[in-house]
Design a protein around this motif. Structure first.
Motif, short mmCIF file in Angstrom:
data_model
loop_
_atom_site.label_atom_id
_atom_site.label_comp_id
_atom_site.label_asym_id
_atom_site.label_seq_id
_atom_site.Cartn_x
_atom_site.Cartn_y
_atom_site.Cartn_z
N THR A 36 -2.80 -6.22 -2.62
CA THR A 36 -3.32 -4.93 -2.15
C THR A 36 -2.21 -4.09 -1.55
OG1 THR A 36 -5.41 -6.05 -1.64
CG2 THR A 36 -5.11 -3.84 -0.75
N GLY A 37 -1.38 -4.73 -0.71
CA GLY A 37 -0.26 -4.02 -0.10
C GLY A 37 0.77 -3.57 -1.11
N TRP A 38 1.05 -4.43 -2.08
CA TRP A 38 2.03 -4.10 -3.12
C TRP A 38 1.56 -2.92 -3.96
CZ3 TRP A 38 1.33 -5.68 -8.57
CH2 TRP A 38 2.40 -5.28 -9.38
N LEU A 39 0.28 -2.92 -4.36
CA LEU A 39 -0.26 -1.80 -5.14
C LEU A 39 -0.18 -0.50 -4.37
CD1 LEU A 39 -3.42 -3.42 -6.79
CD2 LEU A 39 -1.49 -2.37 -8.00
N THR A 40 -0.52 -0.56 -3.08
CA THR A 40 -0.47 0.64 -2.25
C THR A 40 0.95 1.16 -2.12
OG1 THR A 40 -2.38 -0.14 -0.97
CG2 THR A 40 -1.03 1.59 0.03
N GLU A 41 1.90 0.27 -1.80
CA GLU A 41 3.28 0.68 -1.63
C GLU A 41 3.90 1.14 -2.95
OE1 GLU A 41 4.98 0.80 1.43
OE2 GLU A 41 2.90 0.59 2.03
N TYR A 42 3.53 0.49 -4.04
CA TYR A 42 4.05 0.87 -5.36
C TYR A 42 3.59 2.29 -5.71
CZ TYR A 42 5.93 -0.19 -10.00
OH TYR A 42 6.69 -0.20 -11.15
N SER A 43 2.33 2.58 -5.42
CA SER A 43 1.79 3.91 -5.70
C SER A 43 2.49 4.97 -4.86
CB SER A 43 0.29 3.93 -5.41
OG SER A 43 -0.37 2.94 -6.15
N LEU A 44 2.72 4.66 -3.59
CA LEU A 44 3.42 5.60 -2.72
C LEU A 44 4.87 5.77 -3.17
CD1 LEU A 44 2.01 4.47 0.74
CD2 LEU A 44 1.57 6.65 -0.39
N SER A 45 5.47 4.70 -3.70
CA SER A 45 6.84 4.77 -4.20
C SER A 45 6.92 5.65 -5.45
CB SER A 45 7.37 3.37 -4.51
OG SER A 45 7.46 2.59 -3.33
N VAL A 46 5.90 5.55 -6.31
CA VAL A 46 5.85 6.42 -7.50
C VAL A 46 5.76 7.88 -7.06
CG1 VAL A 46 4.47 7.08 -9.51
CG2 VAL A 46 4.90 4.67 -9.04
N ASP A 47 4.97 8.14 -6.03
CA ASP A 47 4.88 9.50 -5.49
C ASP A 47 6.24 9.95 -4.96
OD1 ASP A 47 3.26 11.80 -4.91
OD2 ASP A 47 3.41 11.26 -2.80
N ALA A 200 7.70 -3.45 -4.28
CA ALA A 200 7.35 -2.07 -4.65
C ALA A 200 8.59 -1.25 -4.98
CB ALA A 200 6.58 -1.41 -3.51
N LEU A 201 9.71 -1.55 -4.31
CA LEU A 201 10.94 -0.79 -4.53
C LEU A 201 11.76 -1.33 -5.70
CD1 LEU A 201 12.05 -0.28 -0.81
CD2 LEU A 201 11.19 1.46 -2.36
N MET A 202 11.57 -2.63 -6.03
CA MET A 202 12.29 -3.21 -7.16
C MET A 202 11.82 -2.56 -8.46
SD MET A 202 12.18 -7.21 -6.00
CE MET A 202 12.73 -7.88 -7.55
N GLY A 203 12.76 -2.16 -9.26
CA GLY A 203 12.42 -1.54 -10.54
C GLY A 203 12.12 -0.06 -10.45
N LEU A 204 12.20 0.50 -9.23
CA LEU A 204 11.87 1.92 -9.07
C LEU A 204 12.90 2.80 -9.78
CD1 LEU A 204 9.62 3.44 -7.57
CD2 LEU A 204 11.21 3.80 -5.69
N LEU A 215 5.62 11.71 -15.07
CA LEU A 215 5.30 11.95 -13.66
C LEU A 215 4.59 13.28 -13.46
CD1 LEU A 215 8.51 10.66 -11.82
CD2 LEU A 215 6.21 9.71 -11.66
N GLU A 216 5.05 14.29 -14.23
CA GLU A 216 4.46 15.62 -14.09
C GLU A 216 3.03 15.67 -14.63
OE1 GLU A 216 7.10 18.22 -16.09
OE2 GLU A 216 8.78 17.88 -14.70
N ARG A 217 2.67 14.67 -15.46
CA ARG A 217 1.32 14.63 -16.03
C ARG A 217 0.32 13.95 -15.09
NH1 ARG A 217 1.83 11.88 -21.71
NH2 ARG A 217 -0.40 12.38 -21.74
N LEU A 218 0.80 13.27 -14.06
CA LEU A 218 -0.10 12.58 -13.12
C LEU A 218 -0.61 13.59 -12.09
CD1 LEU A 218 1.88 9.25 -12.61
CD2 LEU A 218 -0.03 9.70 -14.17
N TYR A 220 -3.52 14.18 -10.84
CA TYR A 220 -4.50 13.75 -9.84
C TYR A 220 -4.00 12.61 -8.96
CZ TYR A 220 -7.87 16.51 -12.53
OH TYR A 220 -8.53 17.53 -13.16
N LEU A 221 -2.71 12.28 -9.09
CA LEU A 221 -2.17 11.17 -8.29
C LEU A 221 -2.28 11.46 -6.80
CD1 LEU A 221 -0.75 8.42 -8.19
CD2 LEU A 221 1.43 9.63 -8.27
N ASN A 222 -2.00 12.71 -6.40
CA ASN A 222 -2.08 13.06 -4.97
C ASN A 222 -3.49 12.87 -4.42
OD1 ASN A 222 0.57 13.60 -4.53
ND2 ASN A 222 0.37 15.80 -4.42
N ILE A 223 -4.49 13.21 -5.24
CA ILE A 223 -5.88 13.04 -4.81
C ILE A 223 -6.19 11.56 -4.64
CG2 ILE A 223 -8.30 13.40 -5.44
CD1 ILE A 223 -7.42 15.94 -6.91
N GLY A 224 -5.74 10.75 -5.62
CA GLY A 224 -5.96 9.31 -5.54
C GLY A 224 -5.28 8.70 -4.32
N LEU A 225 -4.03 9.10 -4.08
CA LEU A 225 -3.30 8.58 -2.92
C LEU A 225 -3.93 9.04 -1.61
CD1 LEU A 225 0.44 8.98 -4.04
CD2 LEU A 225 -0.85 6.86 -3.77
#
Length: 298
Positions: A36-47, A200-204, A215-218, A220-225
């Motif tokens: 759960t923490g990894w998914l959250t941090e990974y999503s924030l890292s993508v942002d 979350a930072l590995m592979g970024l 990235l520009e196509r996402l 609704y990512l901000n709404i999800g985050l």
């Protein structure tokens, strides 16, 4: 693209294997907290990659130097998050009421994301960058990608790479302020908090080049985050009520009637929200592209 995709898949696989190892050695709960923490941090890292792209474009960083900038930026992010994790763990150990502050901060961050979601993101130079531009003698080109360069007259100048590093570093600091309270809302175990951030930072860096225009196509990512951060903020606030020690709330006793959100529900909510936001973004981007193509043809 093939190489970048391979590395991203490898790092994601490592995180999955690590979680399975936790499951086998420590049980389901630590593994679920890690995932759960990894998914959250990974999503924030993508942002975070959105801002990196804006910084690269703003300072016209040549593509051949972008890997170096990203690598240093990721190392800075890891160092800063490590420091914030240590400080956060110490605060939580001494003052359980800090969860109230974390919860309110995350809800506020979520509201800010929603408010600015439709606005075109633009990088604004902060005070430190403006100060560095005034104080340090700067060259006009990136030269060979080093921090400094010596002119023909023997004068040593800093290249624009220094300003880019300052921009990346201050951005990492701001994102750490968001991500660390979020992960502590999922687990209070510093080891899990740190490993979730590391994976979350590995592979970024490779993900940056792999995604590119995606990235520009996402859209609704901000709404999800925002929903994820608000959910974790509420979860933190409820947990703070359970362990309450503030005298002006329930006479300093825990509020046991407040609902407790289990880790499995957090995992389902976060995974579902990010999946829906990603799918909806790709559908909308595809429809917009088709509509634009039709209008151009007409």
């Amino acid at each position: 693209m093939k190489e970048a995709g391979g590395w991203v898949a490898f790092y994601i696989g490592l995180a999955i294997v690590f979680g399975l190892g936790l499951w086998l050695t420590a049980g389901w709960t630590p593994a679920a907290e890690f995932y759960t923490g990894w998914l959250t941090e990974y999503s924030l890292s993508v942002d975070n990659l959105f801002v990196f792209m804006i910084i690269m474009a703003r300072f016209s960083v040549p593509r051949r130097f972008q890997q170096k900038v990203l690598l240093i930026g990721i190392v800075l992010a890891l160092v800063m998050r490590g420091a914030f994790i240590a400080a956060g763990a110490a605060l939580i150990e001494q003052f359980s009421w800090v969860f109230y502050i974390f919860g309110i901060f995350l809800v506020y961050t979520a509201a800010t994301l929603l408010k600015n979601g439709d606005e075109e993101e633009e990088f604004k130079e902060n005070l430190l960058i403006r100060w560095a531009k005034r104080v340090f003698p700067l060259s006009s080109s990136f030269d060979s990608g080093k921090m400094t360069v010596v002119t023909e007259t023997g004068k040593r100048l800093f290249t624009p790479l220094l300003i880019v590093m300052i921009a990346i570093g201050t951005t990492d600091l701001i994102f750490a302020l968001d991500s660390i309270p979020a992960i502590f809302g999922i687990t209070k175990e510093p080891y899990l908090v740190f490993t979730a951030n590391v994976f979350a930072l590995m592979g970024l860096r490779q993900l940056y080049f792999l995604l590119g225009g995606l990235l520009e196509r996402l859209v609704y990512l901000n709404i999800g985050l925002a929903f994820v951060l608000a959910f974790i903020g509420v979860k933190l606030f409820l947990e703070a009520l359970h362990t309450n020690t503030l005298a002006f709330i329930n006479d300093g006793h825990g509020v046991h009637w407040a609902p407790e959100i289990p880790i499995w529900l957090s995992l389902v909510v976060i995974l579902g929200t990010l999946g829906i936001a990603t799918a909806a973004s790709l559908v909308k981007s595809s429809r917009d592209a088709k509509r634009e193509l039709t209008d151009t043809t007409v």
